[in-house]
Write a protein that holds these residues in place. Sequence first.
Motif, short mmCIF file in Angstrom:
data_model
loop_
_atom_site.label_atom_id
_atom_site.label_comp_id
_atom_site.label_asym_id
_atom_site.label_seq_id
_atom_site.Cartn_x
_atom_site.Cartn_y
_atom_site.Cartn_z
N VAL A 1 1.14 -1.67 0.31
CA VAL A 1 -0.06 -0.21 0.56
C VAL A 1 0.88 1.57 -0.39
CG1 VAL A 1 -1.66 1.61 1.66
CG2 VAL A 1 -2.05 -1.34 0.93
N MET A 2 1.63 1.17 0.84
CA MET A 2 3.14 2.45 0.98
C MET A 2 3.11 2.62 0.18
SD MET A 2 4.98 2.09 4.22
CE MET A 2 4.14 2.07 5.91
N GLN A 3 4.21 1.55 -1.43
CA GLN A 3 4.36 1.70 -2.41
C GLN A 3 3.08 2.51 -3.56
OE1 GLN A 3 6.53 -1.90 -3.82
NE2 GLN A 3 7.86 -2.05 -1.50
N GLY A 4 1.98 2.02 -4.14
CA GLY A 4 1.16 2.58 -4.26
C GLY A 4 0.38 3.68 -4.33
N VAL A 5 0.88 4.28 -2.39
CA VAL A 5 0.72 5.10 -2.60
C VAL A 5 1.63 6.40 -2.83
CG1 VAL A 5 -0.31 7.17 -0.21
CG2 VAL A 5 -1.05 5.15 -0.05
N THR A 6 2.65 6.29 -2.36
CA THR A 6 3.55 6.92 -2.81
C THR A 6 4.48 6.65 -4.14
OG1 THR A 6 5.78 5.66 -1.67
CG2 THR A 6 4.49 6.91 -0.53
N ARG A 7 4.07 6.21 -5.08
CA ARG A 7 4.31 5.60 -5.75
C ARG A 7 5.94 5.64 -6.32
NH1 ARG A 7 2.17 8.86 -10.67
NH2 ARG A 7 2.37 10.57 -9.58
N ASN A 8 6.25 4.72 -4.98
CA ASN A 8 8.02 4.66 -4.55
C ASN A 8 8.42 3.29 -4.41
OD1 ASN A 8 10.16 5.12 -3.44
ND2 ASN A 8 9.50 6.37 -1.44
N PRO A 9 8.97 2.61 -5.68
CA PRO A 9 9.77 1.09 -5.21
C PRO A 9 10.57 0.92 -3.88
CG PRO A 9 10.67 2.62 -7.34
CD PRO A 9 9.50 3.66 -6.37
N LEU A 10 10.86 1.89 -3.19
CA LEU A 10 11.55 2.23 -1.76
C LEU A 10 10.82 1.89 -0.84
CD1 LEU A 10 14.26 4.16 -2.88
CD2 LEU A 10 14.47 0.83 -3.24
N ALA A 11 9.64 2.28 -0.64
CA ALA A 11 8.64 2.19 -0.10
C ALA A 11 8.45 1.30 1.36
CB ALA A 11 7.37 2.72 -0.40
N ASP A 12 8.90 1.19 2.64
CA ASP A 12 7.94 0.32 3.70
C ASP A 12 8.41 0.93 4.09
OD1 ASP A 12 9.80 -2.60 4.00
OD2 ASP A 12 11.52 -1.69 5.44
N PRO A 13 7.87 0.03 5.64
CA PRO A 13 7.76 0.61 6.49
C PRO A 13 8.59 1.01 7.85
CG PRO A 13 5.93 -0.80 6.45
CD PRO A 13 6.94 -1.19 5.57
N GLY A 14 9.83 0.74 7.39
CA GLY A 14 11.26 0.15 7.87
C GLY A 14 12.33 1.49 6.96
N VAL B 1 9.59 15.51 5.13
CA VAL B 1 10.21 16.39 4.82
C VAL B 1 10.89 16.25 3.34
CG1 VAL B 1 13.07 16.03 5.09
CG2 VAL B 1 11.24 16.74 7.45
N GLY B 2 10.52 14.89 3.50
CA GLY B 2 10.74 13.99 1.63
C GLY B 2 10.02 15.22 0.62
N SER B 3 9.33 15.98 1.10
CA SER B 3 8.87 16.53 0.25
C SER B 3 9.16 18.49 -0.53
CB SER B 3 6.91 17.00 0.45
OG SER B 3 6.16 15.34 0.36
N LEU B 4 9.72 18.41 0.87
CA LEU B 4 10.87 20.21 0.83
C LEU B 4 11.84 19.66 -0.65
CD1 LEU B 4 11.42 20.63 4.38
CD2 LEU B 4 10.03 21.43 3.08
N GLY B 5 11.76 20.66 -0.93
CA GLY B 5 12.99 21.55 -2.19
C GLY B 5 12.54 20.96 -3.40
N ARG B 6 12.98 21.45 -4.83
CA ARG B 6 12.45 20.92 -5.80
C ARG B 6 11.47 19.48 -5.75
NH1 ARG B 6 16.76 23.94 -9.95
NH2 ARG B 6 16.39 26.14 -9.23
N GLY B 7 11.12 19.16 -7.16
CA GLY B 7 10.28 17.96 -7.39
C GLY B 7 10.05 17.24 -6.29
N GLY B 8 9.41 17.86 -5.27
CA GLY B 8 8.73 16.97 -4.23
C GLY B 8 9.19 15.69 -3.70
N PRO B 9 8.50 14.63 -3.27
CA PRO B 9 8.19 13.51 -2.18
C PRO B 9 9.03 13.19 -3.03
CG PRO B 9 5.82 13.75 -2.89
CD PRO B 9 6.75 15.01 -3.53
N THR B 10 10.40 13.02 -3.65
CA THR B 10 10.64 12.01 -5.01
C THR B 10 11.28 10.60 -4.09
OG1 THR B 10 12.90 12.51 -4.75
CG2 THR B 10 12.05 14.08 -6.13
N GLN C 1 17.01 -0.05 -10.61
CA GLN C 1 16.18 0.93 -11.24
C GLN C 1 16.18 2.10 -11.05
OE1 GLN C 1 11.60 0.16 -9.79
NE2 GLN C 1 12.03 -2.38 -8.94
N LYS C 2 15.50 2.45 -11.59
CA LYS C 2 15.44 4.20 -11.99
C LYS C 2 14.20 5.26 -10.89
CE LYS C 2 16.97 4.72 -16.83
NZ LYS C 2 16.76 4.72 -18.17
N VAL C 3 14.49 4.78 -9.56
CA VAL C 3 13.37 5.09 -9.27
C VAL C 3 13.07 6.36 -8.45
CG1 VAL C 3 14.82 3.08 -6.81
CG2 VAL C 3 16.15 5.71 -7.60
N ARG C 4 12.22 6.74 -9.55
CA ARG C 4 10.99 7.98 -9.69
C ARG C 4 10.17 7.68 -9.34
NH1 ARG C 4 13.39 11.25 -14.62
NH2 ARG C 4 16.09 10.81 -14.69
#
Length: 347
Positions: free
Chosen positions: A92-105, A150-159, A342-345
């Motif tokens: 679910v985290m990976q789906g919400v953030t569209r982030n292949p590195l998302a994990d509770p840890g 914190v991950g949303s700060l700066g250019r590009g948003g929460p990459t 992976q190109k983790v975008r």
Amino acid sequence: MTALHPAPTPDAAPARRPGSVRFLWLLAVVGLLVLLMIASVAIGSRGVGWSDIVGALGGSTDTIAEAAVTKRIPRTVLAVLVGAALGLSGAVMQGVTRNPLADPGVLGINMGASLAVVTGLAWFGLFSATSIILTAISGAALAAVFVYVVGSLGRGGPTPLKLALAGAATSAALTSFITAIALPRGDIAAGVQSWQVGGVGGATFATLVPVLPFLAAGLVISLLSARSLNSLALGDELAAGLGERVALARALAAFGSVVLCGAATAVAGPIWFVGLVVPHLCRLLVGVDHRWLLPFSALTGGCLLTLSDVVGRIVARPSELDVGIITALVGAPLFIAIVRRQKVREL
């Protein structure tokens, strides 16, 4: 001008995996889970036979072997439940953030739950199971929000890369806070240190009952978010154009994930990499359709943690290695491989 390639739809990958293939994989995963549960009951410092297992299931504790089985059954159930919760939470985290590195840890959510529990034990006298679980969920939610901001700060948003770095930094800081709080308290320091490793040993049905409603609620919320996650995979603008309430859908799915993660951490301690590894494996089997991916992630997560528990009993027999150690040994190399390949975008 360069041609714009249309974004893949959520159903594109499942189309290459016929329903019959996915159903066969479902049977295989369920069968594997059953076999691993039997192995978890049978394998330990003392071997047991079928007669002992049958006798223990019938309520008999007349022999040492039957008594051993009686203690292993709730441990096995806890391993399945925690593994399923973490696997589903990661998907679910990976789906919400569209982030292949998302994990509770990786995102520091486990450590947020841990810090909240340790703070409650040390300063507020929390000892009831329900209060500890609620505290863990609250800590997990605060950590998730903090890392996302914190991950949303700066250019590009929460990459993905920024979220992973924010999560790693947050995890390190929270671990230091946990140590600073627990060390001066000799009455809880040893218990906190053991719990921080992450394990399912010593489980009883009495300790399982309080966490079941929270795991059930997180499971239902997460599974009901499957269609919304499919829409979010297309991008926020297109999802909104299809009638999806993007902010609400993302918030509800994230809430279900946090509940699962917080409850699992409260009962078993922070266990890393299950939520990272499992969704990637399940995508290879059933594609990216969350209607299939989420239940498969839950089942596969139960398999992975049960297998890790069995391996931990074998490699250090007659002693044991906690599942948190085994999952870290397996997950860390895979985490590095995912980052490198992976190109983790976005997913």
